[in-house]
Design an enzyme around this catalytic site. Structure first.
Site, PDB file in Angstrom:
ATOM      1  N   GLY A 159       0.807  -1.205   0.000  1.00 33.45           N
ATOM      2  CA  GLY A 159       0.000   0.000   0.000  1.00 33.45           C
ATOM      3  C   GLY A 159       0.840   1.254   0.000  1.00 33.45           C
ATOM      4  N   THR A 165       1.380   3.296   2.431  1.00 31.64           N
ATOM      5  CA  THR A 165       2.141   3.493   3.667  1.00 31.64           C
ATOM      6  C   THR A 165       2.886   2.243   4.105  1.00 31.64           C
ATOM      7  OG1 THR A 165       0.470   5.085   4.394  1.00 31.64           O
ATOM      8  CG2 THR A 165       1.970   4.240   6.067  1.00 31.64           C
ATOM      9  N   GLY A 207      -7.973   1.309  -9.444  1.00 30.96           N
ATOM     10  CA  GLY A 207      -7.055   0.826  -8.419  1.00 30.96           C
ATOM     11  C   GLY A 207      -7.290  -0.641  -8.115  1.00 30.96           C
ATOM     12  N   ASP A 218      -6.555  -2.276  -5.578  1.00 33.78           N
ATOM     13  CA  ASP A 218      -7.013  -2.480  -4.211  1.00 33.78           C
ATOM     14  C   ASP A 218      -8.534  -2.372  -4.117  1.00 33.78           C
ATOM     15  OD1 ASP A 218      -6.750   0.215  -4.901  1.00 33.78           O
ATOM     16  OD2 ASP A 218      -6.284   0.860  -2.859  1.00 33.78           O
ATOM     17  N   ASP A 257     -13.797   2.357   2.066  1.00 39.20           N
ATOM     18  CA  ASP A 257     -12.432   1.928   2.408  1.00 39.20           C
ATOM     19  C   ASP A 257     -11.649   3.164   2.852  1.00 39.20           C
ATOM     20  OD1 ASP A 257      -9.943   0.789   2.666  1.00 39.20           O
ATOM     21  OD2 ASP A 257      -9.967  -0.207   0.716  1.00 39.20           O
TER      22      ASP A 257
END
Length: 245
Positions: free
Chosen positions: A9, A11, A94, A96, A117
């Site tokens: 991700g 981070t 994306g 994700d 999300d």
């Protein structure tokens, strides 16, 4: 036999080992480290892996994993998935967001939902009749606090708290509640507009900031990080069954 899931991700890089969608082990690291994978391989019998990345590092990670694992799937928004996708620019979707949608439909068995999300950004995605219909992307909680601090001369940098008060009684409280209540109203607005008239009013929360809001929204279901893992694992198994890897 177990599967390795790597979700890189913005981070953190989340790593998990799953067996039939049961999470056997999960770890979070700042950056992908092959030594971490070698350690997991020594503990579990891993034969397949899937890698998703919002940083653009998936191809390199896949290359490293293929030295240790036979079947490795580089998951992108173009990868085949076991749900419908109704999105006009799928190449920019994306991965994700798509993986979470698969986790909701295939992992939770929910075919109609608003999925919120809450990560670095907040995404509001719609699933109807088991098909991903798209959604919107908004500023995440931390990003909102940072913007108020960075683009003003005197406002302090604040952080997330509970959205408990309608109005703050100090500058810090005003910033804290302004951001938190603003996000809460945003979620409530989407829920009221999108789910109006629907018999099934499922709202799925996931992401790091979700717990601060889930108890304040009716019909909300909190789905922790396992939802992403479940989605990616389902996509991996689906592509193996199709002979794509």
């Amino acid at each position: 036999m177990a599967n390795l899931i790597v979700d890189e991700g913005n981070t953190l890089c989340k790593i998990a080992v799953l067996d039939k969608n049961e999470v056997l082990c999960e770890r979070s690291v700042r950056d992908f480290d092959m030594a971490e994978i070698v350690s997991l391989i020594s503990q579990f019998t891993i034969e397949k892996a899937v890698v998703a990345s919002t940083r653009g590092g998936a191809a390199k990670i896949c290359e490293q994993l293929r030295t240790k694992i036979d079947k490795v799937l580089h998951f992108t928004s173009q990868t085949e998935v076991p749900i419908g996708v109704d999105y006009s620019s799928r190449q920019t979707l994306g991965a994700d967001r798509l993986a979470v949608a698969v986790g909701v439909v295939c992992g939770m068995g929910i075919e109609d939902a608003l999925v919120v999300d809450m990560g670095s950004a907040i995404t509001f995605d719609i699933i109807e009749n088991g098909t991903f219909r798209g959604g919107n992307i908004s500023l995440g909680v931390a990003m909102r606090f940072k913007a108020l601090h960075d683009y003003t001369a005197a406002l302090p940098l604040c952080s997330a708290t509970e959205p408990t008060e309608e109005f703050g009684k100090s500058t810090v409280e005003a910033i804290e509640q302004g951001v938190m209540q603003g996000v809460l109203y945003e979620i409530e607005g989407y829920a009221a507009r999108i789910l109006a008239g629907k018999a099934k009013k499922n709202i799925i929360f996931c992401g790091g900031d979700a717990e601060s809001f889930v108890n304040r929204i009716k019909n909300a279901i909190f789905a922790p990080r396992k939802l992403m893992f479940t989605g990616l694992n389902t996509i991996l198994e689906y592509n193996v069954s199709k002979g794509n890897i």
